[in-house]
Design a protein around this motif. Structure first.
Motif, PDB file in Angstrom:
ATOM      1  N   SER A 320     -23.308  38.103 -78.027  1.00 38.29           N
ATOM      2  CA  SER A 320     -23.420  37.283 -76.454  1.00 38.29           C
ATOM      3  C   SER A 320     -24.441  36.285 -77.708  1.00 38.29           C
ATOM      4  O   SER A 320     -24.413  36.064 -78.875  1.00 38.29           O
ATOM      5  CB  SER A 320     -24.491  38.129 -76.834  1.00 38.29           C
ATOM      6  OG  SER A 320     -24.049  39.123 -75.617  1.00 38.29           O
ATOM      7  N   THR A 321     -24.202  35.122 -76.935  1.00 40.61           N
ATOM      8  CA  THR A 321     -25.186  34.126 -77.378  1.00 40.61           C
ATOM      9  C   THR A 321     -26.038  33.311 -77.119  1.00 40.61           C
ATOM     10  O   THR A 321     -26.422  33.539 -75.741  1.00 40.61           O
ATOM     11  CB  THR A 321     -23.472  32.578 -77.591  1.00 40.61           C
ATOM     12  OG1 THR A 321     -23.481  31.964 -76.231  1.00 40.61           O
ATOM     13  CG2 THR A 321     -23.091  32.967 -78.614  1.00 40.61           C
ATOM     14  N   PHE A 322     -27.264  31.988 -77.202  1.00 38.19           N
ATOM     15  CA  PHE A 322     -27.869  31.469 -76.727  1.00 38.19           C
ATOM     16  C   PHE A 322     -27.498  30.272 -75.945  1.00 38.19           C
ATOM     17  O   PHE A 322     -26.208  29.518 -76.315  1.00 38.19           O
ATOM     18  CB  PHE A 322     -29.747  31.576 -76.947  1.00 38.19           C
ATOM     19  CG  PHE A 322     -29.481  30.052 -78.416  1.00 38.19           C
ATOM     20  CD1 PHE A 322     -29.226  28.733 -78.686  1.00 38.19           C
ATOM     21  CD2 PHE A 322     -29.022  31.722 -79.555  1.00 38.19           C
ATOM     22  CE1 PHE A 322     -29.125  28.464 -79.667  1.00 38.19           C
ATOM     23  CE2 PHE A 322     -28.662  30.612 -81.076  1.00 38.19           C
ATOM     24  CZ  PHE A 322     -29.007  28.736 -81.040  1.00 38.19           C
ATOM     25  N   HIS A 323     -28.426  29.516 -75.843  1.00 40.72           N
ATOM     26  CA  HIS A 323     -27.014  28.395 -75.231  1.00 40.72           C
ATOM     27  C   HIS A 323     -28.658  27.190 -75.683  1.00 40.72           C
ATOM     28  O   HIS A 323     -29.827  27.248 -75.630  1.00 40.72           O
ATOM     29  CB  HIS A 323     -27.032  28.314 -73.407  1.00 40.72           C
ATOM     30  CG  HIS A 323     -26.071  27.340 -73.513  1.00 40.72           C
ATOM     31  ND1 HIS A 323     -24.655  27.337 -72.164  1.00 40.72           N
ATOM     32  CD2 HIS A 323     -25.104  26.603 -74.296  1.00 40.72           C
ATOM     33  CE1 HIS A 323     -23.908  26.802 -72.940  1.00 40.72           C
ATOM     34  NE2 HIS A 323     -24.038  26.223 -73.595  1.00 40.72           N
ATOM     35  N   TYR A 324     -27.805  25.965 -75.785  1.00 36.03           N
ATOM     36  CA  TYR A 324     -28.919  24.401 -76.080  1.00 36.03           C
ATOM     37  C   TYR A 324     -29.660  24.233 -77.088  1.00 36.03           C
ATOM     38  O   TYR A 324     -30.923  25.208 -76.502  1.00 36.03           O
ATOM     39  CB  TYR A 324     -28.572  23.859 -74.904  1.00 36.03           C
ATOM     40  CG  TYR A 324     -27.493  23.777 -74.423  1.00 36.03           C
ATOM     41  CD1 TYR A 324     -25.883  23.594 -74.441  1.00 36.03           C
ATOM     42  CD2 TYR A 324     -27.502  23.757 -72.849  1.00 36.03           C
ATOM     43  CE1 TYR A 324     -25.332  22.848 -73.426  1.00 36.03           C
ATOM     44  CE2 TYR A 324     -26.597  23.536 -72.234  1.00 36.03           C
ATOM     45  CZ  TYR A 324     -25.345  23.244 -72.206  1.00 36.03           C
ATOM     46  OH  TYR A 324     -24.655  23.113 -71.499  1.00 36.03           O
ATOM     47  N   ILE A 325     -29.708  23.972 -78.049  1.00 33.52           N
ATOM     48  CA  ILE A 325     -30.866  23.652 -78.675  1.00 33.52           C
ATOM     49  C   ILE A 325     -31.198  21.950 -78.191  1.00 33.52           C
ATOM     50  O   ILE A 325     -30.014  21.049 -77.603  1.00 33.52           O
ATOM     51  CB  ILE A 325     -30.183  23.128 -80.103  1.00 33.52           C
ATOM     52  CG1 ILE A 325     -29.783  23.837 -81.373  1.00 33.52           C
ATOM     53  CG2 ILE A 325     -31.746  22.191 -81.033  1.00 33.52           C
ATOM     54  CD1 ILE A 325     -30.572  25.117 -82.002  1.00 33.52           C
ATOM     55  N   PRO A 326     -32.648  22.166 -77.074  1.00 38.08           N
ATOM     56  CA  PRO A 326     -32.631  21.216 -76.726  1.00 38.08           C
ATOM     57  C   PRO A 326     -32.206  20.102 -77.092  1.00 38.08           C
ATOM     58  O   PRO A 326     -32.950  19.324 -78.581  1.00 38.08           O
ATOM     59  CB  PRO A 326     -33.670  21.219 -75.418  1.00 38.08           C
ATOM     60  CG  PRO A 326     -34.354  22.569 -76.035  1.00 38.08           C
ATOM     61  CD  PRO A 326     -33.201  22.792 -77.201  1.00 38.08           C
ATOM     62  N   LEU A 327     -31.841  19.079 -76.529  1.00 40.24           N
ATOM     63  CA  LEU A 327     -31.344  17.427 -77.312  1.00 40.24           C
ATOM     64  C   LEU A 327     -31.959  16.787 -78.155  1.00 40.24           C
ATOM     65  O   LEU A 327     -32.548  16.204 -78.553  1.00 40.24           O
ATOM     66  CB  LEU A 327     -30.329  16.273 -76.386  1.00 40.24           C
ATOM     67  CG  LEU A 327     -29.124  16.925 -75.470  1.00 40.24           C
ATOM     68  CD1 LEU A 327     -28.308  15.949 -74.960  1.00 40.24           C
ATOM     69  CD2 LEU A 327     -27.981  17.241 -77.091  1.00 40.24           C
ATOM     70  N   HIS A 328     -33.437  16.754 -76.953  1.00 40.84           N
ATOM     71  CA  HIS A 328     -34.384  16.041 -78.055  1.00 40.84           C
ATOM     72  C   HIS A 328     -34.890  16.681 -78.461  1.00 40.84           C
ATOM     73  O   HIS A 328     -36.194  16.088 -79.568  1.00 40.84           O
ATOM     74  CB  HIS A 328     -35.592  15.464 -76.600  1.00 40.84           C
ATOM     75  CG  HIS A 328     -36.571  17.037 -76.591  1.00 40.84           C
ATOM     76  ND1 HIS A 328     -35.754  18.312 -75.892  1.00 40.84           N
ATOM     77  CD2 HIS A 328     -37.312  17.343 -76.180  1.00 40.84           C
ATOM     78  CE1 HIS A 328     -36.847  19.014 -75.551  1.00 40.84           C
ATOM     79  NE2 HIS A 328     -38.074  18.946 -76.087  1.00 40.84           N
ATOM     80  N   MET A 329     -34.724  17.753 -79.318  1.00 39.94           N
ATOM     81  CA  MET A 329     -35.703  18.122 -80.339  1.00 39.94           C
ATOM     82  C   MET A 329     -34.293  18.132 -81.245  1.00 39.94           C
ATOM     83  O   MET A 329     -34.347  19.098 -82.451  1.00 39.94           O
ATOM     84  CB  MET A 329     -35.640  20.170 -80.194  1.00 39.94           C
ATOM     85  CG  MET A 329     -36.687  19.849 -79.351  1.00 39.94           C
ATOM     86  SD  MET A 329     -36.812  22.005 -78.251  1.00 39.94           S
ATOM     87  CE  MET A 329     -38.651  22.409 -79.956  1.00 39.94           C
ATOM     88  N   SER A 330     -33.215  17.997 -81.289  1.00 40.97           N
ATOM     89  CA  SER A 330     -31.741  17.503 -82.550  1.00 40.97           C
ATOM     90  C   SER A 330     -32.237  16.570 -83.220  1.00 40.97           C
ATOM     91  O   SER A 330     -33.082  15.952 -82.424  1.00 40.97           O
ATOM     92  CB  SER A 330     -30.846  17.664 -81.454  1.00 40.97           C
ATOM     93  OG  SER A 330     -30.863  16.190 -80.496  1.00 40.97           O
ATOM     94  N   LYS A 331     -31.423  16.388 -83.504  1.00 42.79           N
ATOM     95  CA  LYS A 331     -32.023  14.864 -85.074  1.00 42.79           C
ATOM     96  C   LYS A 331     -31.870  13.529 -84.512  1.00 42.79           C
ATOM     97  O   LYS A 331     -32.015  13.260 -84.343  1.00 42.79           O
ATOM     98  CB  LYS A 331     -31.008  15.653 -86.707  1.00 42.79           C
ATOM     99  CG  LYS A 331     -30.970  14.192 -87.568  1.00 42.79           C
ATOM    100  CD  LYS A 331     -30.179  15.122 -88.420  1.00 42.79           C
ATOM    101  CE  LYS A 331     -29.764  13.120 -89.546  1.00 42.79           C
ATOM    102  NZ  LYS A 331     -28.401  13.244 -90.449  1.00 42.79           N
ATOM    103  N   ILE A 332     -30.147  13.234 -83.407  1.00 40.12           N
ATOM    104  CA  ILE A 332     -30.280  12.585 -83.037  1.00 40.12           C
ATOM    105  C   ILE A 332     -31.097  12.361 -81.660  1.00 40.12           C
ATOM    106  O   ILE A 332     -31.395  11.165 -81.353  1.00 40.12           O
ATOM    107  CB  ILE A 332     -28.949  12.340 -83.123  1.00 40.12           C
ATOM    108  CG1 ILE A 332     -28.189  12.330 -83.959  1.00 40.12           C
ATOM    109  CG2 ILE A 332     -27.583  11.207 -81.857  1.00 40.12           C
ATOM    110  CD1 ILE A 332     -28.214  11.567 -85.086  1.00 40.12           C
ATOM    111  N   GLY A 333     -30.928  13.403 -81.247  1.00 47.21           N
ATOM    112  CA  GLY A 333     -32.370  13.022 -79.822  1.00 47.21           C
ATOM    113  C   GLY A 333     -33.196  13.097 -79.407  1.00 47.21           C
ATOM    114  O   GLY A 333     -33.784  11.466 -78.905  1.00 47.21           O
TER     115      GLY A 333
END
Ligand code: PLP
Length: 375
Positions: A320-333
């Protein structure tokens, strides 16, 4: 070897027949744009009641085509949720666009339509509505905002094939819709996608963009003596082998839908019976929408509970998995957007997606969840 993998695409017998057909035809027929490609486009146009559908290599490709179609230029702002897959933003950033992230709703994790207007500036060019988990966004409000400010509405319907909002299919509500046929999706060609063109003005340009910047499609239809470079574009049309797989899946879409629906409801009823305070198990859609049973997710009480449940499930081979590292918290976002998005940040720490695929051993997952949640 895991006991229950997270996802496992289901293929039907007629897929072999279709692939054989492609292999047995003259070699030039194996490039995209021929028999199964056309059949798949036509099938989707009819079923979705769409003006035009172009099959692409992926939803990522479809989103890139959308960015070219609406002519995204350096500095254009594109409104979207941060709680989405990278491609939703990347396709527009590739053309010089800037993602402007808007927080999501607490109930269905879709963009909060009531927060969109305050993010609009003179530079805003489009709003991207991502139908998360196949649950449609509040499209009436989003389309109304689009009209008021003269913005393009693009639906990222990667997860939402055959979901409906007020009796219209996802992908056909805005100006442009994008679908995914990735191996994780309800209908799969292993990798694949489609762009739905809801405005006639996009038809010719889309053909040039998808055919490597040329008018080759018109040449193939004997409408030109030769083809040549006519605009920006790339190689966005898949091979006939991919379309042969896709067409087999499309013909079986009802079986896929019914099987997924059964699994979805079994989770829903089992978790309702367990009735644990550690998780929320709510029906995420209103009377205005019907869903495609793409995903079953639960929202845990907090991050600690989420980590514990995920660890136990994965340790015993129930992936089972989680979902998204929110884009605004990612390196590029985070280079584009500096503000906090409270609901996005909170829910992305609490969500668990459960395995959902045709032929899975669902009882095993439910028994284990019961044990974890009752202890
Ligand atoms: C919301 C969303 N958009 C875009 C994509 C990209 O789709 P594809 O893998 O077909 O490029 C995905 C894939 O999971 C997705 O979930």
């Amino acid at each position: 070897m895991p006991k229950v993998v997270f996802n496992n695409p289901f293929f039907f017998n007629n897929v072999r027949k279709n692939i054989d057909k492609v292999l047995k035809t003259k070699i030039k027929e194996t490039t995209g744009g021929k028999v199964f490609y056309k059949k798949s486009c036509t099938f989707l146009e009819k079923k979705l009641k769409a003006k035009k559908v172009v099959i692409t290599n992926s939803c990522t490709a479809a989103l890139e085509v959308a960015a070219l179609l609406i002519n995204v230029k350096s500095g254009d702002e594109i409104i979207m949720p941060s709680y989405t897959f990278v491609s939703t933003a990347n396709a527009f950033v590739l053309r010089g666009g800037k993602p402007v992230f808007v927080d999501i709703r607490n109930d269905n994790l879709n963009i909060n339509e009531n927060l969109i207007e305050k993010s609009i500036t003179k530079k805003t060019k489009a709003i991207i509505a991502v139908h998360y988990a196949g649950v449609p966004c509040e499209m009436d409000k989003i389309i109304k905002i689009g009209k008021k400010y003269n913005l393009f509405i693009i639906e990222d319907a990667a997860q939402a094939i055959f979901s409906k909002y007020k009796d219209k299919f996802c992908g056909t509500l805005g100006d442009i819709g994008c679908l995914s046929f990735h191996e994780t999706k309800n209908i799969t060609s292993c990798e694949g996608g489609a762009i739905i063109l809801n405005k006639k003005k996009f038809f010719k340009k889309a053909s040039i963009i998808c055919n490597k910047g040329t008018d080759r499609e018109y040449f193939n239809k004997s409408l030109r003596k030769y083809y040549s470079w006519r605009g920006l574009g790339s190689s966005y049309i898949p091979s006939e082998i991919t379309c042969a797989i896709l067409y087999s899946q499309l013909l079986n879409y009802k079986k896929i839908f019914n099987e997924r629906k059964k699994i979805w409801y079994k989770y829903y009823l089992a978790l309702k019976k367990i009735n644990s305070k550690l998780i929320e198990n709510k029906k995420l859609y209103s009377k205005d929408v019907s869903i495609n049973y793409h995903m079953y997710f639960i929202i845990c009480k907090d991050f600690r509970v989420r980590t514990k449940i995920l660890n136990v499930l994965n340790k015993i081979g129930i992936i089972s998995t989680f979902h998204y590292i929110p884009l605004h918290m990612s390196k590029i976002g985070s280079m584009y957007f500096k503000k906090k998005l409270n609901v996005t940040e909170e829910l992305s720490k609490k969500i668990i997606r459960l395995p959902l695929w045709i032929g899975m051993n669902q009882n095993k997952v439910i028994e284990k969840l019961k044990k974890i949640l009752n202890n």
